[in-house]
Design a protein around this motif. Structure first.
Motif, short mmCIF file in Angstrom:
data_model
loop_
_atom_site.label_atom_id
_atom_site.label_comp_id
_atom_site.label_asym_id
_atom_site.label_seq_id
_atom_site.Cartn_x
_atom_site.Cartn_y
_atom_site.Cartn_z
N ASN A 1 0.83 -1.22 0.00
CA ASN A 1 0.00 0.00 0.00
C ASN A 1 0.85 1.26 0.00
OD1 ASN A 1 -2.44 -1.36 -0.05
ND2 ASN A 1 -2.66 -1.40 2.17
N ALA A 2 1.97 1.22 0.74
CA ALA A 2 2.88 2.38 0.76
C ALA A 2 3.47 2.63 -0.61
CB ALA A 2 3.99 2.15 1.79
N LEU A 3 3.84 1.54 -1.30
CA LEU A 3 4.38 1.67 -2.66
C LEU A 3 3.34 2.28 -3.61
CD1 LEU A 3 6.66 0.91 -4.74
CD2 LEU A 3 5.40 -1.24 -5.07
N GLN A 4 2.11 1.75 -3.54
CA GLN A 4 1.06 2.25 -4.43
C GLN A 4 0.71 3.70 -4.11
OE1 GLN A 4 -0.53 0.09 -7.04
NE2 GLN A 4 -0.62 2.25 -7.62
N ASP A 5 0.65 4.03 -2.82
CA ASP A 5 0.35 5.41 -2.42
C ASP A 5 1.41 6.38 -2.91
OD1 ASP A 5 -1.96 4.59 -1.19
OD2 ASP A 5 -1.13 4.58 0.84
N MET A 6 2.67 5.95 -2.85
CA MET A 6 3.76 6.81 -3.30
C MET A 6 3.61 7.14 -4.79
SD MET A 6 7.85 5.97 -3.49
CE MET A 6 7.52 4.75 -4.77
N PHE A 7 3.36 6.11 -5.61
CA PHE A 7 3.21 6.35 -7.04
C PHE A 7 1.93 7.13 -7.36
CE2 PHE A 7 6.44 3.02 -7.73
CZ PHE A 7 7.20 3.64 -8.71
N ASP A 8 0.85 6.85 -6.63
CA ASP A 8 -0.39 7.59 -6.86
C ASP A 8 -0.20 9.08 -6.55
OD1 ASP A 8 -1.56 5.24 -7.57
OD2 ASP A 8 -2.69 4.96 -5.71
N LYS A 9 0.54 9.34 -5.48
CA LYS A 9 0.81 10.73 -5.07
C LYS A 9 1.64 11.44 -6.13
CE LYS A 9 2.92 13.38 -1.30
NZ LYS A 9 3.64 13.27 0.01
N ILE A 10 2.64 10.75 -6.67
CA ILE A 10 3.49 11.35 -7.70
C ILE A 10 2.69 11.63 -8.97
CG2 ILE A 10 5.45 10.90 -9.23
CD1 ILE A 10 6.72 9.34 -6.91
N THR A 11 1.87 10.66 -9.36
CA THR A 11 1.05 10.84 -10.57
C THR A 11 0.06 11.99 -10.41
OG1 THR A 11 1.19 8.45 -11.04
CG2 THR A 11 -0.56 9.68 -12.13
N LYS A 12 -0.56 12.07 -9.24
CA LYS A 12 -1.51 13.15 -8.98
C LYS A 12 -0.83 14.51 -9.04
CE LYS A 12 -4.79 14.81 -5.52
NZ LYS A 12 -5.37 14.59 -4.16
N LYS A 13 0.38 14.58 -8.48
CA LYS A 13 1.12 15.85 -8.48
C LYS A 13 1.47 16.28 -9.89
CE LYS A 13 5.23 18.06 -6.53
NZ LYS A 13 6.44 17.88 -5.69
N LYS A 14 1.90 15.31 -10.70
CA LYS A 14 2.25 15.64 -12.09
C LYS A 14 1.04 16.09 -12.88
CE LYS A 14 6.44 12.88 -12.67
NZ LYS A 14 7.11 11.83 -13.47
N LYS A 15 -0.10 15.47 -12.63
CA LYS A 15 -1.32 15.88 -13.33
C LYS A 15 -1.72 17.30 -12.93
CE LYS A 15 -3.36 11.34 -14.22
NZ LYS A 15 -4.48 10.41 -13.92
N GLU A 16 -1.55 17.60 -11.66
CA GLU A 16 -1.89 18.95 -11.19
C GLU A 16 -0.96 19.99 -11.80
OE1 GLU A 16 -1.69 18.63 -6.99
OE2 GLU A 16 -3.69 17.74 -6.77
N GLU A 17 0.29 19.58 -12.01
CA GLU A 17 1.26 20.49 -12.62
C GLU A 17 1.23 20.42 -14.14
OE1 GLU A 17 4.94 19.35 -10.88
OE2 GLU A 17 4.46 20.15 -8.89
N LYS A 18 0.32 19.58 -14.66
CA LYS A 18 0.09 19.44 -16.10
C LYS A 18 1.35 19.01 -16.85
CE LYS A 18 -3.69 22.77 -16.11
NZ LYS A 18 -4.25 24.02 -16.68
N GLU A 19 2.07 18.07 -16.27
CA GLU A 19 3.24 17.51 -16.94
C GLU A 19 2.83 16.26 -17.72
OE1 GLU A 19 6.47 16.86 -14.28
OE2 GLU A 19 6.26 18.79 -13.27
N GLU A 20 1.94 16.42 -18.65
CA GLU A 20 1.34 15.29 -19.36
C GLU A 20 2.40 14.43 -20.06
OE1 GLU A 20 -1.71 14.43 -19.23
OE2 GLU A 20 -2.53 16.16 -18.18
N LYS A 21 3.46 15.05 -20.56
CA LYS A 21 4.46 14.32 -21.32
C LYS A 21 5.21 13.31 -20.46
CE LYS A 21 8.39 15.04 -24.39
NZ LYS A 21 9.30 16.02 -25.02
N ASP A 22 5.41 13.61 -19.19
CA ASP A 22 6.22 12.76 -18.31
C ASP A 22 5.37 11.84 -17.43
OD1 ASP A 22 8.54 13.93 -19.25
OD2 ASP A 22 8.38 15.59 -17.82
N ILE A 23 4.07 11.79 -17.66
CA ILE A 23 3.21 10.99 -16.79
C ILE A 23 3.16 9.54 -17.29
CG2 ILE A 23 0.84 10.62 -16.01
CD1 ILE A 23 0.44 13.60 -16.01
N TYR A 24 3.56 8.63 -16.42
CA TYR A 24 3.43 7.21 -16.68
C TYR A 24 2.44 6.62 -15.68
CZ TYR A 24 7.63 7.60 -19.57
OH TYR A 24 8.54 7.95 -20.54
N VAL A 25 1.81 5.55 -16.10
CA VAL A 25 0.79 4.92 -15.26
C VAL A 25 1.44 3.80 -14.46
CG1 VAL A 25 -1.42 3.70 -15.23
CG2 VAL A 25 -0.98 5.48 -16.94
N TYR A 26 1.18 3.78 -13.15
CA TYR A 26 1.68 2.72 -12.27
C TYR A 26 0.54 2.19 -11.39
CZ TYR A 26 6.41 4.11 -13.56
OH TYR A 26 7.56 4.37 -14.26
#
Length: 551
Positions: free
Chosen positions: A113-138
């Motif tokens: 769960n800690a691993l998944q939460d870490m990646f979800d947090k990173i993905t959410k942050k990138k989406k908020e910063e609109k870094e669409e090019k660097d967003i990978y799905v985990y």
């Protein structure tokens, strides 16, 4: 804590391994006997505790045994409400080991769960910063971690073992790794240092690695790393000294005493020494078959966020430090294995969710992932099939108890020699003394044993003939062999060789025979029956009484 179907599967697989191999070996004996005594006599009367009779060369901590016994009591109370008197307490041993497995299983789920939460947090942050090019799905990274874990043999088989590495030690180190993934570095250093001084001192290498790389990556200050490490060591030392000094009836800090005896004095080397590189060239290769996870680690590290890189480097640091100890066992580096699985899961999730299917090579890459998990699981089942045959002492004791119960024998004494005691005999396996009056003697001192010898009615020993039994000149007239116990001793390749090298057999005809003519289950059964060698290793004797000898 988030729960998934795979979490349930993880606990089910751990339970399956437990049921398949219910007995314990000598390395587990201290904790399983300690838990038995705590449950039987309580912590307020230690006069009958097993460790006072068989203390061993150095004291070991009771802290883990006390925790597992406390966690087991509710389950044992509930089972007592629905169960009548039972011949032995082997079911209690299963409950105790199930609780050990539960603590390890839940810690793996927490880490997932800690691993998944870490990646979800990173993905959410990138989406908020609109870094669409660097967003990978985990989204599947946690699932891949569990799939690699479930298909592995060592972590599943040993999760219920009462080895000191798995009683609270691995669960707490897993939590510490999870805390790093969640940016709680101070808590991770404190917890890992606490775990090291209380349960297993080799964890100090992992704790030092977490502190070192947290400072290098500028996640905490050097002052805080030292401060929280000292706090963990201080609190752990105080708890261990208070609890363990009470049980051992003398002042002690078991992990420090064990370090001075095994490492400083060098007595651990008596159990064998291996090259400096053995963990990398042998043990890791043995634990990851096929080596898909290891191969994914390089790729996973390149993709890993800083948190994951910290625990990965800390785990590598742990393995390197332990490599300088001449005596090596895979369980000494078990705390580093979750990080290897985390990196493997990161690489697998990236490929599975982000690789575009444009080339046949990409399809092959994606096919290898589930295929490697299936292969690993099949290999693990083979290891399990063999491993459950390595507890002949437990099998011998069970057969003896069955004979006692079936024939309504009471008030007898059985002597059990050292080898059976080392391969499955525990206090939980003894018959209820109030009902059957069976005394189980495990005396090791030959002088004392000679004086006690005439009082024994039965023997469970490694001596294959009555003529080889000690202390008597006419043992063949005094003892009757009434049972034998087999153990796995090797492989006989004759069956599979004959099958493969028949003139009329080729690959296609062999596959046809396995899949259609005999079917896989039948073929595997025949293969096991004809290829696995089992020999008699323990022998049960009954004393021949004078009137029986006359007849």
């Amino acid at each position: 804590m988030r729960w998934s179907v795979l979490d349930t599967v993880l606990l089910a697989v751990i339970s399956f391994y437990l049921i398949q191999a219910p007995f314990t070996k000598v390395e587990e004996s201290f904790n399983i006997q300690a838990i038995h005594d705590i449950l039987t006599y309580s912590v307020f009367d230690i006069s009958q505790y097993d460790h006072l009779k068989f203390p061993g060369v150095v004291p070991r901590t009771f802290v883990g045994s006390v925790i597992i016994a406390m966690l087991s009591r509710p389950y044992l109370y509930l089972s007592s409400l629905v169960q009548t008197a039972r011949p032995t307490s082997i079911d209690v041993q299963l409950v105790v080991r199930a609780v050990v497995g539960l603590t390890n299983g839940l810690s793996f789920i927490y880490l997932k769960n800690a691993l998944q939460d870490m990646f979800d947090k990173i993905t959410k942050k990138k989406k908020e910063e609109k870094e669409e090019k660097d967003i990978y799905v985990y989204d599947s990274v946690g699932s891949w971690f569990l799939l690699f874990l479930i298909s592995s043999f060592h972590l599943m088989f040993y999760s219920t073992r009462t080895l000191p590495n798995f009683i609270m030690t691995l669960p707490l180190t897993n939590v510490a790794l999870g805390l790093v993934l969640l940016d709680r570095y101070n808590a991770a250093i404190f917890l890992s240092a606490f775990t090291a001084i209380v349960f297993r001192l080799e964890v100090s290498a992992l704790s030092a690695g977490i502190a070192l790389y947290s400072v290098i990556f500028k996640r905490i200050s050097l002052f805080n790393a030292i401060k929280f490490g000292i706090f963990g060591l201080g609190l752990g030392s105080a708890i261990s000294i208070i609890i363990d000094s009470y049980f051992w009836q003398e002042w002690c800090l078991p992990e420090v005493d064990g370090f001075l005896f095994n490492v400083v004095a060098g007595y651990a080397s008596r159990w064998g020494v291996e090259p400096l590189t053995a963990y990398f060239t042998h043990y890791l290769r043995m634990m990851f078959m096929p080596p898909t996870v290891l191969l994914l680690n390089y790729f996973g590290y390149k993709l890993a966020p800083t948190n994951l890189r910290i625990i990965s480097l800390a785990s590598l640091f742990h393995i390197i430090v332990l490599s300088f100890q001449p005596h090596k066992e895979w369980r000494f580096i078990v705390y580093a294995l979750p990080s290897i699985l985390l990196l493997g899961a990161t690489g697998a999730a990236h490929l599975w969710e982000n690789m575009k299917i444009k080339k046949i090579t990409n399809v092959l890459f994606l096919t290898i992932l589930p295929l490697s998990i299936l292969t690993s699981f099949v290999i693990s089942m083979g290891f399990l099939y063999i491993s459950k045959m390595n507890y002949p002492g437990g099998e011998a004791l069970t057969s003896f108890n069955d004979m006692i119960v079936e024939n309504n024998i009471t008030n007898v004494t059985v002597h059990i020699s050292i080898p059976p005691c080392m391969t499955g005999v525990t206090l939980f396996g003894e018959l209820n003394h109030e009902v059957y009056g069976v005394n189980y003697d495990k005396t090791e001192n030959s002088t004392v044993l000679k004086d006690m010898w005439p009082a024994f009615d039965f023997l469970i020993t490694h001596e294959p003939t009555a003529a080889q039994l000690p202390f008597e000149n006419t043992t063949t007239d005094n003892w009757e062999l009434i049972g034998t116990t087999k153990m796995f001793t090797g492989f006989d390749p004759t069956y599979i060789t004959n099958l493969i090298f028949k003139e009329e057999v080729n690959v296609l005809s062999l596959l046809k025979q396995i899949l259609f003519d005999k079917k896989p289950a039948v073929f595997l059964k025949e293969l096991a029956t004809n290829s696995i060698v089992k020999n008699d290793v323990f022998f049960t004797y009954k004393r021949i009484k004078l009137d029986e000898r006359a007849n």
